[in-house]
Write a protein that holds these residues in place. Structure first.
Motif, PDB file in Angstrom:
ATOM      1  N   GLU A  69       0.949   4.321  -2.647  1.00 35.74           N
ATOM      2  CA  GLU A  69       0.729   5.699  -2.193  1.00 35.74           C
ATOM      3  C   GLU A  69       1.868   6.611  -2.630  1.00 35.74           C
ATOM      4  O   GLU A  69       1.651   7.759  -3.004  1.00 35.74           O
ATOM      5  N   ARG A 104       0.839  -1.206   0.000  1.00 38.50           N
ATOM      6  CA  ARG A 104       0.000   0.000   0.000  1.00 38.50           C
ATOM      7  C   ARG A 104       0.870   1.251   0.000  1.00 38.50           C
ATOM      8  O   ARG A 104       0.594   2.218  -0.710  1.00 38.50           O
ATOM      9  N   THR A 105       1.914   1.210   0.784  1.00 32.17           N
ATOM     10  CA  THR A 105       2.816   2.357   0.862  1.00 32.17           C
ATOM     11  C   THR A 105       3.436   2.663  -0.496  1.00 32.17           C
ATOM     12  O   THR A 105       3.566   3.819  -0.887  1.00 32.17           O
TER      13      THR A 105
END
Lengths: 133, 374
Positions: free
Chosen positions: A127, A123-124
């Motif tokens: 992002e 997810r990072t």
């Protein structure tokens, strides 16, 4: 007064130069660091590091670690760091989908721990790309 | 074609180690087989004299020459790779130095606090995870064998103590070995890349971490080959988790289950508190601010630091293992090249002698024939 940022991973030095300001995601939330910051030590979460350099914001995906700030020196020790511009968006998106699927089928405590970690990393990375565009 | 009655014993150099002559033989055979169909030309290793025709001898010399070229090339490649492996270690040094420095400082400041981090949690040992680091390729002497033997010995030891165990195998050679032995429980097979990276270490660390934190295992040991020098490397057992001082890790019955040759930890405890053992090459830490504040609880900070420490430990083990493998291959290939050179010399001497004998024989025949006519 200038602020020096040094991002270290086990493989190499990712970043070692002057910066204007950074925003670091710590375990207790994001903190902004400007020159002459009070000396602190903090754990760095799996999250995004934003660096302000020449009035431009650069994002970097950090994979968890530790930061030490003092004397206008920021030392960030992380397992892995990737510049947002270096990440392949398609690949990152795919990894995220795989990680999500893995978490939903994880059984038992151990698999859940593993899947959760993988999901947060994926997810990072996604992002970090989206911040730029 | 006359067979020579000359006998030749190919001397196996006494200075050569067992492993190097082994590697040479296994390499030579595939080259020999197609070029020799005459059964009289048996391999000289068994000690039988060579009874070869001229043509067979020429073939053998050629095959030895080819083998020598290959072993020579492999040696050079390994030498170049050793240099790259050393570079990787040097690149990782700023990180590990800063990490040890920070850990040392934090621990000094945390001396007064009561810390209970999950990775330092010492439990009665019921099950042990063994991380076995092997190479990806063969032809490197006894490198893979000795680490696997070490693992087998450790497994037998654990069995003797009545403890459960599981194996995490890193590297192709170890994977094939454990796949062939289904009675050894293997938790995970991990294949290494050519050069160990933080990602790889992370994969191992994640696995080890979740095994330990979920209390599936109570102790994690790392078996790898320690790089001593280009000619010496030792397989060692290193306790990875819990991060604790040497010894004092006991099983349910209170008997110590630590390996006798367990390596001394860099991270140790002093009077129940974590400290980092100082290295001789430690950098100055005087500039570290004494009025440092902690953003989070000390426990959380340690929680963030210890996985980093775990990772760098694993990465270092992988790097040392790779360096040992390359060094082992280098020395094995260099002795194989030496061996091939000697074999070639002996064979060409034999060849020349036989050629001369044949020519002498032919001249004698001609002279005898001429004499008979007159």
């Amino acid at each position: 007064m200038t602020l020096n940022l040094c991002v270290l991973t086990p493989n190499r030095i990712v970043w070692d130069s002057e910066v204007k300001e950074i925003i670091l995601s710590t375990n207790s939330g994001q903190i902004g660091i400007l020159p002459n910051h009070a000396p602190i030590a903090t754990a760095v979460d799996i999250g995004i590091l934003r660096i302000c350099l020449n009035d431009q914001w650069i994002t970097m995906a950090l994979m968890g670690g530790f930061a030490r700030i003092g004397n206008n020196e920021i030392t960030v020790l992380v397992n892995d760091a990737e510049k947002g511009s270096d990440i392949d968006p398609q690949e990152a998106q795919q990894t995220l989908e795989i990680a999500e699927a893995n978490l939903s089928k994880a059984e038992g405590k151990r698999q859940t721990i593993e899947a959760n970690l993988a999901l947060r990393r994926a997810r990072t990375r996604v992002e970090a790309i989206n911040m730029i565009s | 074609m006359s067979c020579s009655n000359l006998t030749m014993w190919v001397p196996s150099k006494p200075s050569l180690s067992d492993a190097s002559s082994l590697s040479f033989r296994s390499f030579l055979n595939p080259f020999q087989l197609p070029s020799h169909n005459s059964p009289s030309c048996s391999p000289s290793r068994s000690g039988t004299p060579i009874h070869c025709g001229l043509r067979e001898l020429r073939g053998r010399i050629d095959s030895v020459k080819n083998t020598q070229k290959i072993t020579e090339a492999m040696k050079l490649v390994a030498a170049a790779k050793v240099r790259r492996a050393q570079e990787a270690v040097v690149n990782g040094r700023p990180f590990s130095e800063t990490l040890v420095e920070v850990l040392y400082n934090i621990n000094e400041q945390l001396q007064t606090e009561d810390i209970d981090a999950p990775l330092t949690n010492v439990r009665p040992v019921k099950k042990v995870a063994l991380v076995v680091v092997t190479g990806d390729r063969g032809l490197c002497g006894s490198f893979n064998n000795s680490i696997i033997k070490k693992a087998e010995a450790r497994i037998a030891e654990l069995k003797g103590l009545g403890l459960d165990y599981t194996v995490i195998s890193v590297g192709k050679k170890g994977n094939t070995y454990f796949l062939r032995r289904p009675y050894i429980p293997v938790d995970k097979f991990i294949e290494g890349n050519t050069l160990p990276t933080a990602k790889e270490a992370q994969a191992i660390a994640d696995d080890v971490f979740s095994l330990f934190v979920s209390e599936e295992v109570d102790k994690v040991e790392l078996l790898y080959t320690k790089f001593v020098s280009l000619v010496k490397s030792d397989p060692v057992i290193h306790t990875l988790l819990p991060l604790s001082p040497k010894g004092e890790i006991c099983d349910v019955n209170g008997t110590c289950v630590d390996a006798a040759e367990d390596e001394f930890f860099r991270l140790t405890t002093k009077e129940g508190k974590l400290t980092v053992e100082r290295d001789a090459v430690r950098t100055q830490t005087a500039d570290f601010s004494p009025i440092l504040q902690f953003e989070q609880d000390p426990v959380q900070i340690l929680d963030a630091l210890l996985p980093l420490y775990l990772n760098s430990q694993i990465l270092r083990a992988l790097q040392e293992s790779l360096a040992s493998e390359l060094a082992a291959r280098m020395s094995a290939m260099s002795s194989a090249t030496d061996n091939a050179m000697e074999l070639k010399k002996n064979l060409s001497m034999l060849y020349n002698r036989e050629r001369q004998a044949k020519i002498t024989g032919e001249i004698l025949e001609i002279v005898a024939g001429a004499n008979a006519l007159t």
